[in-house]
Design an enzyme around this catalytic site. Structure first.
Site, mmCIF file in Angstrom:
data_model
loop_
_atom_site.group_PDB
_atom_site.id
_atom_site.type_symbol
_atom_site.label_atom_id
_atom_site.label_comp_id
_atom_site.label_asym_id
_atom_site.label_seq_id
_atom_site.Cartn_x
_atom_site.Cartn_y
_atom_site.Cartn_z
ATOM 1 N N PRO A 1 0.846 -1.198 0.000
ATOM 2 C CG PRO A 1 0.007 -1.037 2.176
ATOM 3 C CD PRO A 1 0.781 -1.947 1.260
ATOM 4 N N GLY B 1 3.923 4.202 5.165
ATOM 5 C CA GLY B 1 5.135 4.004 5.951
ATOM 6 C C GLY B 1 5.818 2.675 5.682
ATOM 7 C CG LEU B 2 3.973 -0.689 5.005
ATOM 8 C CD1 LEU B 2 3.021 -1.769 4.522
ATOM 9 C CD2 LEU B 2 4.632 -1.133 6.316
ATOM 10 N N GLY B 3 7.434 2.084 2.858
ATOM 11 C CA GLY B 3 8.525 2.334 1.905
ATOM 12 C C GLY B 3 8.184 2.021 0.459
ATOM 13 C CB SER B 4 5.031 1.838 -1.494
ATOM 14 O OG SER B 4 4.526 3.144 -1.507
ATOM 15 C CB SER B 5 7.897 6.399 -2.712
ATOM 16 O OG SER B 5 8.657 6.711 -1.573
ATOM 17 C CB ALA B 6 12.154 3.474 -0.883
ATOM 18 C CB ALA B 7 9.651 -0.726 -3.008
ATOM 19 C CG ASP C 1 11.911 4.518 3.659
ATOM 20 O OD1 ASP C 1 12.247 4.288 4.830
ATOM 21 O OD2 ASP C 1 10.803 4.990 3.346
HETATM 22 O O1 PMV Z 1 8.437 7.205 6.206
HETATM 23 P P1 PMV Z 1 8.098 6.365 7.399
HETATM 24 O O2 PMV Z 1 6.674 6.421 7.800
HETATM 25 O O3 PMV Z 1 8.673 4.983 7.310
HETATM 26 O O4 PMV Z 1 8.848 7.020 8.661
HETATM 27 C C1 PMV Z 1 10.169 7.354 8.629
HETATM 28 C C2 PMV Z 1 10.823 7.128 9.948
HETATM 29 C C3 PMV Z 1 11.281 8.381 10.671
HETATM 30 O O5 PMV Z 1 12.220 7.957 11.647
HETATM 31 C C4 PMV Z 1 10.123 9.042 11.359
HETATM 32 C C5 PMV Z 1 11.953 9.381 9.734
HETATM 33 C C6 PMV Z 1 13.287 8.943 9.151
HETATM 34 O O6 PMV Z 1 13.742 9.602 8.202
HETATM 35 O O7 PMV Z 1 13.915 8.000 9.633
#
Ligand code: PMV
Length: 286
Positions: free
Chosen positions: A71, A75-81, A123
């Protein structure tokens, strides 16, 4: 034509504290993003600034098709993936000779540009290499893999990482005597967890503590509390929000035999559950 895929990530410990130089532990997870790249002069492209920038950075022309099991904006890093898989597929298709570290650093550069400065190098690193990753002194290092059974609960409440990071920064500036001990306690829990990966009950307890400390930083959300409580009461060793908070996802560390019961409890509490475990492949060619 070339297809590559890259995994998502969760933070097991230390999110937010890492922004202030504290350690954190992240992990590649099984759901992946698949990207197929085709050559072509002026081909139609998926409307994604990440993909646009991948072609721009590598200076080649082509089109990309995305199939995602992750999804987005949770916060599961989909844009990085997406970025890592696209760069890797471009690399394959055009024989650019980029190694993994080049892919990770270029992907971070692209994320930073698209997200206007506020991107997490964790990420893109985790999506490139997979595995268990220790973030320390702003560097990332791969740890031996651990076989953890996790259930992710998505609150479906969207959050903005940049806003939450800004909020914590502001809280710290105005109340250093209150916030610094919370960050120190998160650091202590993260370090202790490194010595307790073999003891999942203790690890779960530490997740509970880390969750409470993140709530104390002000990044909780009623839906996160609800899903974390559902997971704990249905048998998880421990549960916490993962990533920036304020919505997004939580993770529950589960006994193997209770994964589906915990996933059902999360769904009954109106979250979307994903049963998962570590991904040790990182980016790969399909
Ligand atoms: O982008 P997310 O939801 O995985 O959160 C990042 C994690 C933080 O520690 C809040 C920010 C960071 O750059 O590490």
């Amino acid at each position: 034509m070339a297809t590559c895929s890259a995994p998502g990530k969760v933070f097991l410990f230390g999110e937010h504290a890492v922004v202030f130089g504290k350690p954190g532990i992240a992990m590649g997870i099984k759901p992946r993003v698949f990207v197929t790249v085709r050559r072509g002069k002026n081909p139609p492209r998926v409307n994604s600034p990440y993909i646009e920038n991948c072609f721009e950075q590598t200076g080649v022309n082509g089109s990309a098709y995305i199939h995602s099991q992750l999804p987005s904006s949770s916060g599961l890093g989909s844009s990085a993936a997406v970025t890592v898989a696209t760069l890797s597929a471009i690399n394959e298709e055009y024989n650019l000779g980029m190694d993994r570290s080049h892919i990770a650093s270029t992907a971070f550069k692209i994320e930073k540009k698209v997200q206007r400065g506020r991107a997490s190098p964790t990420d893109t690193f985790v999506s490139t290499y997979g595995g268990l990753v220790l973030v320390k002194d702003n560097k990332r290092r791969i740890l031996p893999p651990e076989n953890l059974s996790l259930v992710i609960g998505n609150t479906m409440v969207s959050h903005k990482t940049a806003e939450l990071v800004g909020m914590v920064g502001e809280f710290r500036r105005s109340n250093p005597h209150v916030v610094d001990p919370i960050l120190d306690a998160i650091e202590a829990v993260t370090i202790r967890s490194l010595h307790n990966f073999h003891n999942q009950k203790t690890l779960g307890r530490y997740m509970d503590v880390n969750h409470a400390l993140l709530e104390a930083l002000g990044v909780g959300h009623p839906m996160l509390t609800r899903l974390v409580t559902a997971a704990r009461t249905s048998g998880a060793y421990g549960a916490k929000m993962t990533g920036a908070g304020g919505g997004g996802c939580m993770i529950a560390l589960c006994p193997k035999r209770s994964k589906s019961r915990i996933a059902k409890a999360i769904e009954a509490a109106e979250g979307r559950a994903i049963i998962t475990s570590i991904d040790t492949d990182g980016v790969r060619t399909e």
